[in-house]
Motif scaffolding. Structure first.
Motif, PDB file in Angstrom:
ATOM      1  N   HIS A 203       0.847  -1.190   0.000  1.00 55.80           N
ATOM      2  CA  HIS A 203       0.000   0.000   0.000  1.00 55.80           C
ATOM      3  C   HIS A 203       0.887   1.245   0.000  1.00 55.80           C
ATOM      4  CE1 HIS A 203      -4.099  -1.953   1.182  1.00 55.80           C
ATOM      5  NE2 HIS A 203      -3.618  -2.359   0.023  1.00 55.80           N
ATOM      6  N   TRP A 204       0.784   2.113   0.976  1.00 51.88           N
ATOM      7  CA  TRP A 204       1.509   3.389   0.946  1.00 51.88           C
ATOM      8  C   TRP A 204       1.750   3.878   2.353  1.00 51.88           C
ATOM      9  CZ3 TRP A 204      -3.240   2.289  -1.170  1.00 51.88           C
ATOM     10  CH2 TRP A 204      -4.362   2.724  -0.447  1.00 51.88           C
ATOM     11  N   SER A 205       2.707   4.787   2.492  1.00 55.36           N
ATOM     12  CA  SER A 205       3.050   5.316   3.815  1.00 55.36           C
ATOM     13  C   SER A 205       2.060   6.362   4.285  1.00 55.36           C
ATOM     14  CB  SER A 205       4.464   5.916   3.784  1.00 55.36           C
ATOM     15  OG  SER A 205       5.412   4.927   3.432  1.00 55.36           O
ATOM     16  N   PHE A 206       1.560   7.169   3.378  1.00 53.38           N
ATOM     17  CA  PHE A 206       0.518   8.154   3.689  1.00 53.38           C
ATOM     18  C   PHE A 206      -0.193   8.491   2.390  1.00 53.38           C
ATOM     19  CE2 PHE A 206       4.392  10.480   2.752  1.00 53.38           C
ATOM     20  CZ  PHE A 206       3.968  11.437   1.848  1.00 53.38           C
ATOM     21  N   ALA A 207      -1.425   8.943   2.506  1.00 57.93           N
ATOM     22  CA  ALA A 207      -2.205   9.279   1.312  1.00 57.93           C
ATOM     23  C   ALA A 207      -1.844  10.675   0.828  1.00 57.93           C
ATOM     24  CB  ALA A 207      -3.692   9.194   1.617  1.00 57.93           C
ATOM     25  N   SER A 208      -1.541  10.797  -0.465  1.00 55.26           N
ATOM     26  CA  SER A 208      -1.229  12.124  -1.004  1.00 55.26           C
ATOM     27  C   SER A 208      -2.487  12.970  -1.145  1.00 55.26           C
ATOM     28  CB  SER A 208      -0.552  11.994  -2.368  1.00 55.26           C
ATOM     29  OG  SER A 208      -1.466  11.516  -3.348  1.00 55.26           O
ATOM     30  N   GLY A 209      -3.636  12.314  -1.346  1.00 56.05           N
ATOM     31  CA  GLY A 209      -4.893  13.037  -1.500  1.00 56.05           C
ATOM     32  C   GLY A 209      -5.113  13.573  -2.894  1.00 56.05           C
ATOM     33  N   ASP A 210      -4.317  13.095  -3.886  1.00 60.50           N
ATOM     34  CA  ASP A 210      -4.407  13.697  -5.215  1.00 60.50           C
ATOM     35  C   ASP A 210      -5.721  13.465  -5.968  1.00 60.50           C
ATOM     36  OD1 ASP A 210      -3.873  11.019  -5.896  1.00 60.50           O
ATOM     37  OD2 ASP A 210      -2.528  11.559  -7.535  1.00 60.50           O
ATOM     38  N   PRO A 211      -6.604  12.500  -5.576  1.00 56.83           N
ATOM     39  CA  PRO A 211      -7.898  12.416  -6.261  1.00 56.83           C
ATOM     40  C   PRO A 211      -8.888  13.510  -5.848  1.00 56.83           C
ATOM     41  CG  PRO A 211      -7.283  10.293  -5.305  1.00 56.83           C
ATOM     42  CD  PRO A 211      -6.410  11.337  -4.691  1.00 56.83           C
ATOM     43  N   ASP A 212      -8.498  14.345  -4.915  1.00 53.71           N
ATOM     44  CA  ASP A 212      -9.366  15.422  -4.442  1.00 53.71           C
ATOM     45  C   ASP A 212      -9.317  16.588  -5.421  1.00 53.71           C
ATOM     46  OD1 ASP A 212     -10.717  17.448  -3.130  1.00 53.71           O
ATOM     47  OD2 ASP A 212      -9.572  17.278  -1.264  1.00 53.71           O
ATOM     48  N   ARG A 213     -10.444  16.892  -6.079  1.00 52.49           N
ATOM     49  CA  ARG A 213     -10.486  17.979  -7.053  1.00 52.49           C
ATOM     50  C   ARG A 213     -10.166  19.337  -6.423  1.00 52.49           C
ATOM     51  NH1 ARG A 213     -13.226  16.960 -11.907  1.00 52.49           N
ATOM     52  NH2 ARG A 213     -14.201  14.898 -12.063  1.00 52.49           N
ATOM     53  N   HIS A 214     -10.380  19.459  -5.125  1.00 49.07           N
ATOM     54  CA  HIS A 214     -10.191  20.738  -4.454  1.00 49.07           C
ATOM     55  C   HIS A 214      -8.776  20.930  -3.910  1.00 49.07           C
ATOM     56  CE1 HIS A 214     -14.500  21.211  -4.796  1.00 49.07           C
ATOM     57  NE2 HIS A 214     -14.677  20.069  -4.174  1.00 49.07           N
ATOM     58  N   LEU A 215      -7.933  19.912  -4.067  1.00 47.76           N
ATOM     59  CA  LEU A 215      -6.562  20.000  -3.570  1.00 47.76           C
ATOM     60  C   LEU A 215      -5.693  20.698  -4.619  1.00 47.76           C
ATOM     61  CD1 LEU A 215      -4.666  19.046  -1.223  1.00 47.76           C
ATOM     62  CD2 LEU A 215      -4.103  17.092  -2.679  1.00 47.76           C
ATOM     63  N   SER A 216      -5.122  21.819  -4.260  1.00 44.63           N
ATOM     64  CA  SER A 216      -4.302  22.576  -5.199  1.00 44.63           C
ATOM     65  C   SER A 216      -2.941  21.906  -5.380  1.00 44.63           C
ATOM     66  CB  SER A 216      -4.104  24.006  -4.697  1.00 44.63           C
ATOM     67  OG  SER A 216      -3.301  24.005  -3.524  1.00 44.63           O
ATOM     68  N   ALA A 217      -2.249  22.267  -6.454  1.00 50.09           N
ATOM     69  CA  ALA A 217      -0.913  21.738  -6.699  1.00 50.09           C
ATOM     70  C   ALA A 217       0.037  22.136  -5.573  1.00 50.09           C
ATOM     71  CB  ALA A 217      -0.390  22.242  -8.045  1.00 50.09           C
ATOM     72  N   GLU A 218      -0.126  23.324  -5.035  1.00 45.73           N
ATOM     73  CA  GLU A 218       0.725  23.787  -3.945  1.00 45.73           C
ATOM     74  C   GLU A 218       0.515  22.958  -2.683  1.00 45.73           C
ATOM     75  OE1 GLU A 218       3.493  26.003  -1.764  1.00 45.73           O
ATOM     76  OE2 GLU A 218       3.133  25.887  -3.923  1.00 45.73           O
ATOM     77  N   ARG A 219      -0.744  22.699  -2.351  1.00 45.17           N
ATOM     78  CA  ARG A 219      -1.036  21.887  -1.159  1.00 45.17           C
ATOM     79  C   ARG A 219      -0.562  20.457  -1.350  1.00 45.17           C
ATOM     80  NH1 ARG A 219      -7.068  22.067   0.314  1.00 45.17           N
ATOM     81  NH2 ARG A 219      -6.318  20.581   1.880  1.00 45.17           N
ATOM     82  N   LEU A 220      -0.727  19.920  -2.552  1.00 45.25           N
ATOM     83  CA  LEU A 220      -0.249  18.565  -2.827  1.00 45.25           C
ATOM     84  C   LEU A 220       1.265  18.506  -2.660  1.00 45.25           C
ATOM     85  CD1 LEU A 220      -0.685  15.665  -3.824  1.00 45.25           C
ATOM     86  CD2 LEU A 220      -0.591  16.532  -6.169  1.00 45.25           C
TER      87      LEU A 220
END
Length: 228
Positions: free
Chosen positions: A161-178
């Protein structure tokens, strides 16, 4: 018979020692077994109902910069994107692995036969692309239970799996926050997760900066099979 915590009578030590060894269920891998400053870039390529395609803003960048990465593809996604995935898999720094056939979001709710069918059903499409059977599996959405994990492991897979979720499927997550979220949470041996199926909405924009910053901090990137 009641026993004090942490104390096992000699009789029971003998009894347990005489029992045949039983294969233990392995843990889901969420970190690489190293303290070195290495990271595994992993991407999910999945499809359920809506047709999905390889996000070239990600794939072209990774290929051009020769950055090692592992792509977990579902069967539907693999069949639809066969030619492009074959091009990527031919690169020595790219690894293609199993993400189930239909991307059923809750495989833990399926029967054992159905769970294994989800895994086996995706082996042929991936083997046709890479020329080998996949060795790693990732549960859709990360949902599983002990029975589902054992069903997959009994087929010879390690679940990663993964160490932590990046959250990139979130349409409201900006490139800066990602960018900031991934850079701030990355640690030696981390397994990073993003999406390469068009649903990592800001990943293509944020990834070059993420990679550059982490490299400046002394990290290098590896395929999963280099350390697992």
């Amino acid at each position: 018979m009641r026993m004090r915590s942490g104390v096992l009578p000699v009789f029971w030590v003998w009894v347990l020692a005489a029992l045949p060894a039983v294969a233990c269920q392995a843990d889901v891998v969420t970190r690489l077994p190293t303290k070195e400053k290495v990271l595994a870039l992993t991407f999910d390529g999945c499809e359920t109902v809506t047709p999905s395609y390889v996000d070239e803003s990600i794939a072209a960048y990774l290929a051009r910069e020769k950055i090692p990465f592992t792509l977990f593809a579902s069967g539907k996604f693999a069949r639809r994107n066969r030619e492009r995935l074959a091009e990527l898999a031919a690169l020595p720094f790219v690894e293609l692995e199993n993400h189930s056939d239909s991307h059923h979001l809750h495989m833990e709710r399926l029967s054992r036969a159905q769970q294994q069918g989800e895994v086996i059903g995706n082996e042929a499409p991936l083997a046709a692309i890479t020329g080998r059977k996949p060795r790693f599996f990732r549960f859709p959405g990360g949902y599983y239970d002990g029975a589902a994990l054992k069903a997959v492991e009994d087929l010879g897979y390690r679940v990663v799996h993964w160490s932590f979720a990046s959250g990139d499927p979130d349409r409201h997550l900006s490139a800066e926050r990602l960018y900031r979220g991934v850079v701030e949470q990355s640690r030696p041996g981390g397994i990073l997760i993003f999406h390469i199926n068009g649903r990592g909405y800001q990943t293509g924009a944020a990834l070059p900066r993420i990679v550059e910053t982490l490299r400046q901090r002394g990290y290098r990137f590896v395929r999963l099979d280099e350390l697992l």
